[in-house]
Design a protein around this motif. Structure first.
Motif, short mmCIF file in Angstrom:
data_model
loop_
_atom_site.label_atom_id
_atom_site.label_comp_id
_atom_site.label_asym_id
_atom_site.label_seq_id
_atom_site.Cartn_x
_atom_site.Cartn_y
_atom_site.Cartn_z
N VAL A 9 0.84 -1.21 0.00
CA VAL A 9 0.00 0.00 0.00
C VAL A 9 0.88 1.25 0.00
O VAL A 9 0.60 2.23 -0.72
CB VAL A 9 -0.96 -0.01 1.22
CG1 VAL A 9 -1.68 1.33 1.34
CG2 VAL A 9 -1.97 -1.14 1.09
N HIS A 10 1.93 1.22 0.79
CA HIS A 10 2.85 2.36 0.86
C HIS A 10 3.49 2.62 -0.50
O HIS A 10 3.62 3.78 -0.94
CB HIS A 10 3.93 2.09 1.91
CG HIS A 10 4.97 3.17 1.99
ND1 HIS A 10 4.70 4.43 2.50
CD2 HIS A 10 6.29 3.19 1.61
CE1 HIS A 10 5.80 5.17 2.45
NE2 HIS A 10 6.77 4.44 1.91
N ARG A 11 3.87 1.54 -1.21
CA ARG A 11 4.50 1.68 -2.53
C ARG A 11 3.49 2.19 -3.57
O ARG A 11 3.88 2.87 -4.52
CB ARG A 11 5.07 0.35 -2.98
CG ARG A 11 6.31 -0.10 -2.23
CD ARG A 11 7.49 0.84 -2.50
NE ARG A 11 8.69 0.42 -1.82
CZ ARG A 11 9.62 -0.37 -2.38
NH1 ARG A 11 9.45 -0.81 -3.62
NH2 ARG A 11 10.69 -0.70 -1.71
N LEU A 12 2.22 1.84 -3.41
CA LEU A 12 1.21 2.36 -4.33
C LEU A 12 1.01 3.85 -4.14
O LEU A 12 0.84 4.61 -5.10
CB LEU A 12 -0.12 1.62 -4.12
CG LEU A 12 -0.28 0.25 -4.79
CD1 LEU A 12 -1.58 -0.42 -4.34
CD2 LEU A 12 -0.27 0.40 -6.32
N VAL A 13 1.01 4.27 -2.87
CA VAL A 13 0.81 5.69 -2.56
C VAL A 13 2.07 6.49 -2.87
O VAL A 13 2.00 7.62 -3.42
CB VAL A 13 0.42 5.87 -1.08
CG1 VAL A 13 0.31 7.36 -0.72
CG2 VAL A 13 -0.90 5.17 -0.80
N THR A 14 3.22 5.92 -2.53
CA THR A 14 4.50 6.60 -2.75
C THR A 14 5.42 5.69 -3.56
O THR A 14 6.21 4.92 -2.99
CB THR A 14 5.18 6.96 -1.40
OG1 THR A 14 4.23 7.62 -0.56
CG2 THR A 14 6.39 7.84 -1.61
N PRO A 15 5.31 5.73 -4.89
CA PRO A 15 6.13 4.85 -5.73
C PRO A 15 7.62 5.11 -5.51
O PRO A 15 8.05 6.24 -5.27
CB PRO A 15 5.71 5.23 -7.14
CG PRO A 15 4.36 5.85 -7.00
CD PRO A 15 4.40 6.57 -5.67
N ALA A 16 8.40 4.02 -5.57
CA ALA A 16 9.86 4.13 -5.41
C ALA A 16 10.53 3.49 -6.62
O ALA A 16 9.99 2.56 -7.23
CB ALA A 16 10.30 3.41 -4.13
N PRO A 42 3.67 -3.45 -6.63
CA PRO A 42 2.93 -3.39 -5.36
C PRO A 42 1.58 -4.10 -5.41
O PRO A 42 1.13 -4.62 -4.39
CB PRO A 42 2.76 -1.88 -5.13
CG PRO A 42 2.93 -1.25 -6.46
CD PRO A 42 3.90 -2.10 -7.20
N VAL A 43 0.96 -4.13 -6.61
CA VAL A 43 -0.31 -4.86 -6.72
C VAL A 43 -0.09 -6.35 -6.46
O VAL A 43 -0.88 -7.00 -5.75
CB VAL A 43 -0.95 -4.63 -8.11
CG1 VAL A 43 -2.10 -5.60 -8.34
CG2 VAL A 43 -1.45 -3.20 -8.22
N MET A 44 0.97 -6.91 -7.03
CA MET A 44 1.30 -8.31 -6.78
C MET A 44 1.63 -8.54 -5.30
O MET A 44 1.36 -9.60 -4.75
CB MET A 44 2.47 -8.74 -7.66
CG MET A 44 2.10 -8.95 -9.11
SD MET A 44 0.86 -10.25 -9.33
CE MET A 44 0.94 -10.48 -11.11
#
Length: 331
Positions: A116-123, A225-227
């Motif tokens: 969820v964090h990666r979806l909100v804040t892509p890295a 992040p979806v996976m």
């Protein structure tokens, strides 16, 4: 003081002798996973790859979980002859499975949170290094899964039965029943917990490889992040099932098992005896203990009721209390 000869009335309470093959294979997988973990962390520090470091520390959680399974086997075997454990030490293995399942649930929640964090804040993702790490992780976990799958060897359990008929004599039988019934070689829940950890890691590696390949060649960076969310949800579901299964055993929730109706049917087959109180619980992979209180208008010897249970080989320790129905209260 009475000086009775009790040698014929005493018996050991080792209802499950463990799964030595499963124990050895679990420690082999611990060693394999630990070596890979150290190699990945060292390589990550040398190359500066966060992907390698992250996967290395992720593997550390599985080393802990697999070590719990191995320690449970070791303690159950070491204390198997300790008379302070009234019904043996098999539940140490179940406790290990329960603890391991909780850790698996924590890993699932961490995966979901990070995704969820990666979806909100892509890295930014180093796709090349990440694919290499995922490939190594998948290979190690497939090898570990094969090792553990081969550890489902048959464990050998000795049945010791002690039937107590109160008020109408006592019947003690200590035949070493080499249980050949369908429930004898029950599945090893401790080994299953270790297997699920390895399977979960392999599953996340497959998802990661698919997502990273799509990101590298199609630019679908959002798929990673979806996976992670999908993997976390599936692993959480697996953890929930293992927690429920091990908790039922630890809490002796057995009264809905088919064997309970078999016991009732066998004891009450003469139309006179009736079970007033019945407790059934697990003492091994395919072994159960039972305490039975019988009320009858024309009570028989405890040995007779015991004989009716001979067709249920998973019963390895049974206590029977027989009471005559109070006059005028039975039909």
């Amino acid at each position: 003081m009475a000086t009775h000869d009790l040698s014929g009335s005493r018996h050991e309470h080792v209802f499950d002798e463990g799964n030595l093959a499963g124990e050895r294979r679990t420690w082999a997988v611990v060693a394999l996973t630990a070596v890979t973990m150290v190699a990945e962390i060292a390589a990550g520090m040398i190359t500066g790859s966060m992907a390698l470091l992250a996967d290395g520390w992720h593997m550390a959680t599985h080393v802990v979980a697999l070590s719990i399974a191995g320690a449970a086997y070791l303690l159950a075997r070491r204390w198997s002859a300790d008379s302070r454990f009234a019904f043996g030490t098999w539940k140490i293995e179940v406790l290990g499975a329960f603890s391991s399942a909780l850790l698996l649930g924590v890993v699932a929640l961490a995966m979901i949170f990070e995704s969820v964090h990666r979806l909100v804040t892509p890295a930014p993702i180093q796709f090349g290094w990440a694919l290499a790490v995922a490939g190594i992780g998948l290979a190690v976990n497939l090898a570990s899964a094969l090792i553990l799958q081969a550890g489902h060897g048959h464990s050998h359990a000795h049945g010791h039965e002690a039937h107590h008929g109160h008020g109408h004599g006592h019947d003690h039988d200590h035949d070493h029943d080499h249980d050949r019934g369908p429930g004898h070689h029950g599945h090893d829940i401790n080994l299953r917990s270790a297997y699920l950890h390895v399977l979960a890691d392999a599953f996340t590696s497959v998802l990661a490889i698919a997502a990273l390949a799509a990101g590298l060649w199609a630019g679908w960076t959002w798929l990673d992040p979806v996976m992670g969310l999908v993997g976390g949800a599936v692993i959480g579901w697996w953890a929930k099932g293992l927690i429920g299964e091990s908790a039922r055993v630890l809490l002796d929730r057995e009264m809905d098992a088919p064997v309970v109706e078999r016991i009732r049917g066998a004891i009450e087959s003469d139309g006179d005896a009736e079970i007033a109180d019945l407790h059934v619980w697990r003492v091994g992979r395919g072994s159960r203990a039972a305490v039975i209180t019988i009320v009858a208008d024309r009570p028989l010897e405890p040995a007779t009721y015991r004989a009716r249970l001979a067709a249920i080989p998973s019963l390895v320790h049974v206590s029977v209390e027989v009471n005559r129905c109070p006059h005028g209260e039975c039909p």
